[in-house]
Design a protein around this motif. Structure first.
Motif, short mmCIF file in Angstrom:
data_model
loop_
_atom_site.label_atom_id
_atom_site.label_comp_id
_atom_site.label_asym_id
_atom_site.label_seq_id
_atom_site.Cartn_x
_atom_site.Cartn_y
_atom_site.Cartn_z
N UNK A 29 0.82 -1.22 0.00
CA UNK A 29 0.00 0.00 0.00
C UNK A 29 0.85 1.27 0.00
N UNK A 30 2.16 1.11 0.18
CA UNK A 30 3.07 2.25 0.10
C UNK A 30 3.56 2.49 -1.33
N UNK A 31 3.28 1.54 -2.20
CA UNK A 31 3.74 1.64 -3.58
C UNK A 31 2.75 2.45 -4.42
N UNK A 32 3.27 3.11 -5.43
CA UNK A 32 2.44 3.87 -6.35
C UNK A 32 2.12 2.97 -7.54
N UNK A 33 0.86 2.58 -7.66
CA UNK A 33 0.43 1.73 -8.76
C UNK A 33 -0.21 2.61 -9.83
N UNK A 34 0.35 2.64 -11.01
CA UNK A 34 -0.19 3.53 -12.06
C UNK A 34 -1.63 3.18 -12.42
N UNK A 35 -2.46 4.18 -12.51
CA UNK A 35 -3.85 3.98 -12.92
C UNK A 35 -3.91 3.92 -14.44
N UNK A 36 -4.51 2.84 -14.97
CA UNK A 36 -4.55 2.63 -16.41
C UNK A 36 -5.97 2.58 -16.98
N UNK A 41 -17.19 -7.45 -2.73
CA UNK A 41 -16.35 -8.07 -1.72
C UNK A 41 -15.97 -7.04 -0.67
N UNK A 42 -16.03 -7.41 0.60
CA UNK A 42 -15.65 -6.49 1.66
C UNK A 42 -14.20 -6.04 1.50
N UNK A 43 -13.31 -6.98 1.25
CA UNK A 43 -11.90 -6.60 1.12
C UNK A 43 -11.65 -5.84 -0.18
N UNK A 44 -12.48 -6.07 -1.19
CA UNK A 44 -12.38 -5.24 -2.38
C UNK A 44 -12.68 -3.79 -2.05
N UNK A 45 -13.72 -3.57 -1.26
CA UNK A 45 -14.08 -2.23 -0.79
C UNK A 45 -12.96 -1.65 0.08
N UNK A 46 -12.46 -2.46 0.98
CA UNK A 46 -11.44 -2.00 1.93
C UNK A 46 -10.13 -1.65 1.23
N UNK A 47 -9.63 -2.57 0.43
CA UNK A 47 -8.33 -2.33 -0.23
C UNK A 47 -8.41 -1.19 -1.24
#
Length: 319
Positions: free
Chosen positions: A183-190, A247-253
């Motif tokens: 969660x500290x990494x920057x994941x590019x939005x595509x 999914x709950x974790x889908x919402x959370x993450x």
């Protein structure tokens, strides 16, 4: 039809001498462990990533054991509850995380709570970490009808209770998976939209999400390779500006990653999620909600802080 290896192993454990060998090894591991962690270890990636053992150096393979709710009940049944209660004396037993409370699909978690209540009645230290309610049938009416609290009254007997629901009568402690360094990494939005879907309900969605990148919360492997599947899930969630999920974790993450979330509620667990999201009542209408979600820039810091503060309270039990 493919063989269900897990089911075969469970049956084998109930037959001597197979059971004798399996449970004696498990007894020895419990005996040498200082901390016993019990949660719903399934092929649901959210369950697999929700145990504190993964995130704090204080808990190691040498002083901790991670058991599923089914396993702890099997141990109790095979050796007797009195034997297991004796075996747990002087240890800290931690229950959670995941949606383990008020679950209507089966009563295994209720039975674990009953056993932990017996342990607490005998002076045992019980901690609930990151659990939450998870009723699926008539869940809105159920939550409205439970009165002041949907949580078992026996929680009052436990030494520490931290729940992921907000608000709740105890400490707010969201899923500990927020501490993962990804969660500290920057994941590019595509992509404008991606989908993270609950595998058990995949049949009703059909091809609805085939036009966008999507992934299910069900890992095809075991908990031993859950790390790689989790990272794959996070990378897909992180690649979208909007995340559609049931999914709950889908919402959370997705919230932790700073995404706009469109949630298709299927359980009471969605109703007490701390952060606002766009609610989609009919999954076929999800496109109408794109761009309407909320961003929560402080969510990751809030969730991490809540877990590290709860660890401090946990450590006080060891003194």
């Amino acid at each position: 039809m493919p063989l269900n290896l897990d089911k075969i192993l469970r049956k084998a454990r109930g037959i001597r001498p197979f059971g004798d060998v399996y449970f004696k090894r498990l007894y020895r591991k419990i005996e040498r462990s200082e901390f016993i962690f019990i949660h719903s270890i399934t092929n649901n990636i959210g369950d697999l990533m929700s145990c504190p053992v993964r995130y704090f150096d204080r808990f190691t393979a040498h002083n901790s054991i991670e058991l599923s709710s089914k396993e702890i009940l099997e141990v109790s049944k095979f050796g007797g509850s009195e034997f297991l209660l004796k075996l747990l004396e002087g240890k800290i037993v931690c229950f959670g995380g995941g949606g383990l409370i008020g679950l209507d699909r089966h009563d295994v978690h209720d039975k674990v709570i009953e056993f932990l209540t017996m342990f607490a009645d005998r002076g045992g230290d019980v901690v609930v970490w990151g659990a939450g309610h998870n009723r699926t049938v008539g869940f809105r009416e159920w939550l409205d009808g439970v009165g002041s609290s949907p949580y078992p009254s026996s929680f009052e007997k436990f030494r520490l209770v931290g729940l992921r629901d907000y608000p709740n009568p105890y400490d707010w402690v969201p899923c500990v998976s927020c501490l993962h360094p990804v969660f500290d990494e920057k994941i590019p939005s595509q992509y404008e939209c991606v989908a993270f879907l609950h595998g058990h309900e995949s049949s009703q969605f059909g091809d609805e999400f085939s036009s966008v990148p999507n992934i299910y919360n069900i890992s095809k492997g075991s908990k031993d390779n859950s790390e790689s599947y989790f990272l794959k899930c996070i990378n897909i969630i992180g690649s979208g500006d909007n995340v559609v999920t049931n999914s709950y974790h889908g919402l959370y993450w997705a919230t932790l990653l700073g995404k706009k979330v469109i949630a298709i509620q299927n359980s009471s667990k969605f109703l007490d999620f701390r952060y606002k999201y766009e609610n989609c009542l009919d999954f076929k209408d999800w496109r109408k909600h794109v761009g309407k979600g909320n961003l929560h820039q402080s969510a990751l810091m809030d969730c991490r802080s809540a877990n590290t503060e709860f660890l401090k309270k946990f450590e006080l039990l060891m003194n």
